[in-house]
Structure formats: C-alpha cells, structure tokens
Motif scaffolding. Structure first.
Motif, PDB file in Angstrom:
ATOM      1  N   GLY A 151       0.702  -1.233  -0.004  1.00  0.00           N
ATOM      2  CA  GLY A 151      -0.174   0.053   0.013  1.00  0.00           C
ATOM      3  C   GLY A 151       0.824   1.288   0.050  1.00  0.00           C
ATOM      4  O   GLY A 151       0.330   2.298  -0.052  1.00  0.00           O
ATOM      5  N   TYR A 167     -11.106   2.428  -0.319  1.00  0.00           N
ATOM      6  CA  TYR A 167     -10.698   1.206   0.237  1.00  0.00           C
ATOM      7  C   TYR A 167     -11.977   0.402   0.874  1.00  0.00           C
ATOM      8  O   TYR A 167     -12.579   1.179   1.702  1.00  0.00           O
ATOM      9  CB  TYR A 167      -9.534   1.305   1.363  1.00  0.00           C
ATOM     10  N   ASP A 181      -5.698  -2.844  -0.323  1.00  0.00           N
ATOM     11  CA  ASP A 181      -4.829  -2.002  -1.461  1.00  0.00           C
ATOM     12  C   ASP A 181      -4.953  -2.969  -2.613  1.00  0.00           C
ATOM     13  O   ASP A 181      -4.851  -2.028  -3.728  1.00  0.00           O
ATOM     14  CB  ASP A 181      -3.410  -1.934  -0.907  1.00  0.00           C
TER      15      ASP A 181
END
Length: 324
Positions: A151, A167, A181
């Motif tokens: 990420g 997210y 991610d």
C-alpha cells in the motif's frame, strides 16, 4: 499533493517513514498522519515535528482498521494526487517527483507505482533480484502478479480513488482484511491501466509483526476474498488469471506458514498452487517471480547490508536511515 500515513502503535518505526517523506525532492505536499487509536507514545513523538513543520498534521480517532484510516485520510486530503505510505515503510527521495511526472505524462492512468526494496526491522535490505523487464501491469497483470506489492508503492489520482469507492472497509467486517490495497488497484486498473515507473523507489518493511506475516491465516482469507469479489464483479475475467493469482498468493504466504510450522496448510497450498494449476509455468511473470524468490532465499544466507548503504549512480538515497 497529499501524503497519508495510517499509524497504529507505530512509534518504533514512523520516524524513518516521516524522514523519508520530508526528504522528498518534491517539497509541495501536505502530510496527514491518521492516528488510529494508538496506545504507544506516538502523540508525544510527533508533537515536536508538527510544531516545526506546517505541512504535517495528525488526526486522532478510535481504532477502526487500516482501510478506514486510509479512507479518512482520503477525506481529509486537499490535493489532486494522493499517496498512502504505511508507518513502517520508506520512500526514495525521488518517489513523489517521479510518480507525479508519470501521472502528468499519462493523463488516463488512475495511479502510478514503482518497484520496492524489502528491508527488515533493523533497516537491513533483504536481498532479491531486480526485474529485468516490465512485468504485466494492466488489470490481468495486477491480478496475476500484484506487482504493486504494497500500500506504500503508488501515487493515486484522488478523483479516481473516490470514483472507485476508496478502500473496501467491508473486508474487515467480514474478518478478511489485509488486501484492501490490492482490491483498490484492481478496480482502478480495470477502468484504465496504471503507469509503472520501473525504478526501485520504495522500501517495504517485512517484519514478523506485519499483517501478512503475523497472521497468514487471515491474510490468506483476505486475498481469497478479494479474488472472489473481483470474480463476481468482473465475471468475464478468464479463470486462468484467478488460478495464476492463487498460485502467486499461496506461494507468497508459504514462508509465513513454514515459520508457524503449519505443514498441513503448506501441503494444501502446494496442491492448490501447482497440482491444480499445472500450467502456471506458461506465465513468464510467474516463472520470473518464482525464480526471484528462490534466488532471494539463497542470497539471504549471508549477512544483510544496511539499506542506508544501498547505492545507485554513486548516491545513497536511503542514507537518512540509521542502523537499529
């Protein structure tokens, strides 16, 4: 430009992270630390930095997980471009500059990303071969390979992330958090391919207490949940891509299960990865990453060198790191 650092009990490592951000050649950014209910001395540690650097601010809230912290950072950010970096990772000083230029040069790309070095809790580099060609990085390439890797390796267009829904916080509610991610990058890449900056501009810290290594059972649930979600969302995706993705992700977690001496799970993953997917070897990317993993294991038998001593073109870009 906005930089978001989600932090939970990260006082032991966040100093290196913030040093890497403040060392960026691109100086025009805001830095937002999302304190996700930390119980360590994170607030006291950051207070003098906030006082001396007007670009830095901290948002404090009750613990609600990594995906939610990133989404809060997304809501708090004010810039067109946004980057997320975990509170134990670091960036090369050219990270923001190089990835910003890549997005300006590729106006359709929803995000740009770079390759990562892996390093340990003592700031020593974990040896690994480098890519000698550009791996596939369109939607199917990221599904099979996940070459974004973490990420902390990407710079996003904020508008694209908002359009994709940010997210996925539902994974935590389903006790399958840990690959949010990857899911976001896949959804973005389905709309438009990202741009890969084929340089090693990220330091990804791989430690025993990291999410994937400390709880590989949960991490396995996470990657399988993302594959199931993506399969349901994009049903025309060829089945072989999911089979190859399973081979890669299972293989990635084998070491963590080995350290736990969970040999039953290892046997199951080997069957799923190779017996049920005998044609994985036809993928050049999978062949290459398997070779890289084996070579990394062999090279790692010697003493690890400090990431601060890593040189490129006579310069040590991670010299701000101190040995632990």
């Amino acid at each position: 430009m906005s930089v978001v650092v989600p932090a939970y009990n990260s006082a032991w490592s966040i100093g290196d992270t913030i040093r890497s951000i403040r060392a960026q050649s691109c100086r025009d950014f805001e830095l937002i630390v999302i304190n996700d209910g930390s119980t360590d001395n994170l607030i006291d540690l950051l207070a003098p930095l906030i006082a001396e650097d007007p670009r830095l601010r901290m948002v404090i809230r009750d613990n609600d997980g990594l995906a939610s912290a990133r989404n809060l950072g997304l809501a708090e950010s004010r810039a067109e471009f946004i980057a997320f970096i975990d509170a134990d990772d670091v960036w090369h000083p050219k990270f923001l500059e190089e990835l910003t230029a890549a997005l300006h040069g590729n106006p359709e790309a929803p995000f740009a990303y770079a390759f990562s070095h892996r390093f340990d809790a003592n700031n020593r580099i974990i040896p690994a071969p480098k890519w000698t060609y550009l791996p596939s990085h369109d939607f199917s390439g990221l599904l099979v390979l996940n070459s974004v890797g973490s990420g902390s390796a990407a710079l996003f267009r904020k508008a694209a992330v908002l359009q994709a829904g940010g997210y996925d916080e539902s994974l935590r509610a389903r006790t399958k958090q840990g690959a949010e991610d990857w899911k976001l990058c896949l959804r973005l890449a389905k709309a438009h391919p990202p741009v890969l900056v084929a340089k090693y501009l990220v330091g990804y810290r791989l430690v025993a207490q990291s999410m994937s290594q400390s709880d590989p059972v949960r991490q396995l649930r996470a990657v399988h949940a993302v594959m199931d979600d993506i399969r349901a969302e994009y049903p025309q995706t060829p089945a072989r891509h999911f089979a190859n993705a399973r081979t890669l992700m299972n293989g990635w977690l084998l070491t963590a299960f080995y350290h736990r001496r969970d040999y039953r799970t290892i046997a199951r993953l080997l069957v799923e990865s190779y017996v049920l997917n005998p044609f994985w070897f036809l993928s050049r990317d999978l062949r290459t990453i398997h070779k890289q993993k084996l070579m990394s294991i062999l090279w790692d038998r010697h003493e690890r060198k400090p990431l601060a001593d890593y040189e490129e073109d006579g310069v040590r870009p991670f010299a701000f790191l101190t040995p632990r």
